[in-house]
Write an enzyme that holds these catalytic residues in place. Structure first.
Site, PDB file in Angstrom:
ATOM      1  CB  SER A 186      -0.954  -0.054   1.186  1.00  0.00           C
ATOM      2  OG  SER A 186      -1.981   0.908   1.067  1.00  0.00           O
ATOM      3  CD  GLU A 303      -5.721  -4.258  -3.694  1.00  0.00           C
ATOM      4  OE1 GLU A 303      -5.721  -3.935  -2.490  1.00  0.00           O
ATOM      5  OE2 GLU A 303      -4.717  -4.737  -4.266  1.00  0.00           O
ATOM      6  CG  HIS A 393      -5.749  -2.424   0.363  1.00  0.00           C
ATOM      7  ND1 HIS A 393      -4.908  -2.308  -0.720  1.00  0.00           N
ATOM      8  CD2 HIS A 393      -5.210  -1.636   1.341  1.00  0.00           C
ATOM      9  CE1 HIS A 393      -3.920  -1.484  -0.420  1.00  0.00           C
ATOM     10  NE2 HIS A 393      -4.073  -1.069   0.835  1.00  0.00           N
TER      11      HIS A 393
END
Length: 471
Positions: A186, A303, A393
């Site tokens: 990320s 995600e 995610h």
């Protein structure tokens, strides 16, 4: 090996701990505390110390607030008080000699996260013969404000200073400074991309792993929107003197107020990298396609399901999908292509997939297509039964670190997550770190992608035609 191993580095001697063949050294400063006279300034060298410094506890965490709402039920946080937030942690095999090195950079949207999360314990990498290093860096307003008389991208500068520390000091821990893999997820992956985009730091990286990360830096005006918004709320100027007069806790509270109720589809601007001649002259997505650093890069199928709860997805109507399409500048034919690929999906799920691909998968696919250097692409597709997260995610982290029993992994993946998949995925990361090849064909004109699911296979990248329609 004694239970209290000592190592001398350029700033002094540190004493760590040892267990089961692994030495651990925590909370070593790579830069001076970024408060007081150093607040909103480029990272400064750490002060040397006399005697032996204890390295058995993590350093202080950067100022931040816990994750709010539903995300906070899934993602944990750790708070350690103190000013020495710019620290590194090292896990090394007892017998390490010129071993490969990993520099792990945590995520958290550039405003949350810490290396002290138990999920990021480096022992599992050290057992595989790798020297594992994790770091903290400045977050949020402290690290990514755009102020008139302040160096840009302070958080990225922190990470660059940490990489320099690793390159300079890691030999004392048994690591090879010529074999450093930068790895992040990320926002941490975005920081890896930022390091690759800089000529000075790129030279210290032998390989890179980028998980579910945005790759594009913004203009000064766009990156500075959140700073301008905070300054207006506070009634102050956007300069160092004004922001340094505000306590970190107050800045956090203002940011919380401004971002309350926002979402990835519509909400307050977030912290981003700024294009800057000194710290980031070009956007990473432009540079990484041109360089020869081996790269492992990928994303998760769903995600968006971390950010959008089932109720939020159900609340996205066709009208809201239209608004999101226009806001993201997505052509109508792209939506039609996604409907064809996902015929049973609701408007919210179509919006979510468009968001995932627009932000993450399409840019990484375009990047991989332009690279001549070895590039390995993956997609994590295993579906968690928790809160209908599916392949959301951050879900892959418990598998990459092979720590499915950790509380953080259990909250997202549940107790029945497949250990075989974790072992396979972790082994692929280990192979890439050691050899530059994770074990499947490099990305080429066929867009070959490793699909990590209950059954792992190499496939031609899915939804390629639909993604090609995205801006």
């Amino acid at each position: 090996m004694t239970s209290d191993p000592r190592i001398t580095i350029s700033t002094g001697t540190v004493q760590g701990s040892a267990e089961d063949g692994i030495r651990r050294f925590l909370g070593i400063p790579y830069a001076a505390a970024p408060f007081g006279a150093n607040r909103f300034r480029a990272p400064q060298p750490p002060a040397p110390w006399n005697g032996v410094r204890s390295a058995t506890a993590f350093g202080a965490t950067a100022p931040q607030l816990p994750y709010p709402g539903a995300i906070g039920e899934l993602l944990g946080s750790v708070r350690i008080d103190g000013d020495d937030i710019l620290t590194v942690n090292v896990w090394a095999p007892d017998d390490a000699v010129a071993a490969p090195v990993v520099l792990w950079i945590h995520g958290g949207a550039l405003e949350r996260g810490t290396a002290a999360l138990p999920l990021y314990d480096g022992s599992v990498f050290a057992r595989a013969g790798i020297v594992f290093v994790s770091i903290n860096y400045r977050l949020g307003a402290e690290g990514f404000s755009v102020l008139d008389d302040v160096p840009r991208n302070l958080g990225l500068r922190d990470v660059a200073a940490a990489l320099e520390w690793v390159h300079r000091e890691i030999g004392a821990f048994g690591g090879d400074a010529a074999r450093i893999t930068a790895m992040g997820e990320s926002a941490g992956g975005a920081l890896v991309a930022g390091l690759l985009a800089r000529e000075d730091t790129r030279q210290m990286i032998s390989g890179a792993i980028i998980e579910s990360a945005p790759l594009e830096a913004q203009t000064l005006a766009k990156a500075g929107r959140v700073t301008a918004q905070m300054a207006k709320q506070l009634g102050i100027r956007s300069d160092r003197k004004s922001f340094a007069a505000v306590a970190p806790e107050r800045l956090l509270e203002i940011r919380r107020q401004l971002s309350a109720g926002s979402s990835p589809l519509r909400g307050a601007p977030g912290f981003q990298f700024a294009i800057d001649e000194e710290s980031l002259p070009r956007s990473p997505h432009e540079v990484i396609g041109e360089i020869d650093t081996p790269l492992l890069i990928g994303s998760n199928t769903d995600e968006y399901r971390l950010w959008l709860t089932p109720d939020a997805l159900a609340g996205i109507t066709e009208l809201k999908l239209l608004v999101a399409r226009l806001a993201l500048r997505i052509p109508r034919r792209a939506v039609s292509a996604y409907r064809a690929d996902w015929p049973q999906a609701s408007p919210g799920e179509i919006a979510g997939q468009l968001l995932t691909d627009r932000m993450l998968r399409a840019p990484l696919s375009r990047l991989a297509s332009t690279r001549k250097a070895p590039t390995y692409v993956y997609e994590f597709a295993w579906q968690s039964p928790v809160r209908d997260l599916r392949a959301a995610h951050g879900l892959e982290l418990g598998f990459v670190f092979d720590r499915l029993g950790d509380d953080e992994a259990l909250r997202m993946a549940g107790p029945e997550a497949p250990q075989e998949l974790a072992a396979e995925m972790h082994a692929a990361w280990i192979r890439f770190i050691k050899t530059g090849d994770p074990g499947w064909p490099a990305f080429d004109a066929q867009r070959q992608t490793r699909l990590f699911d209950a059954e792992t296979t190499t496939v031609v990248q899915r939804r390629a035609t639909a993604m090609d329609l995205l801006p």
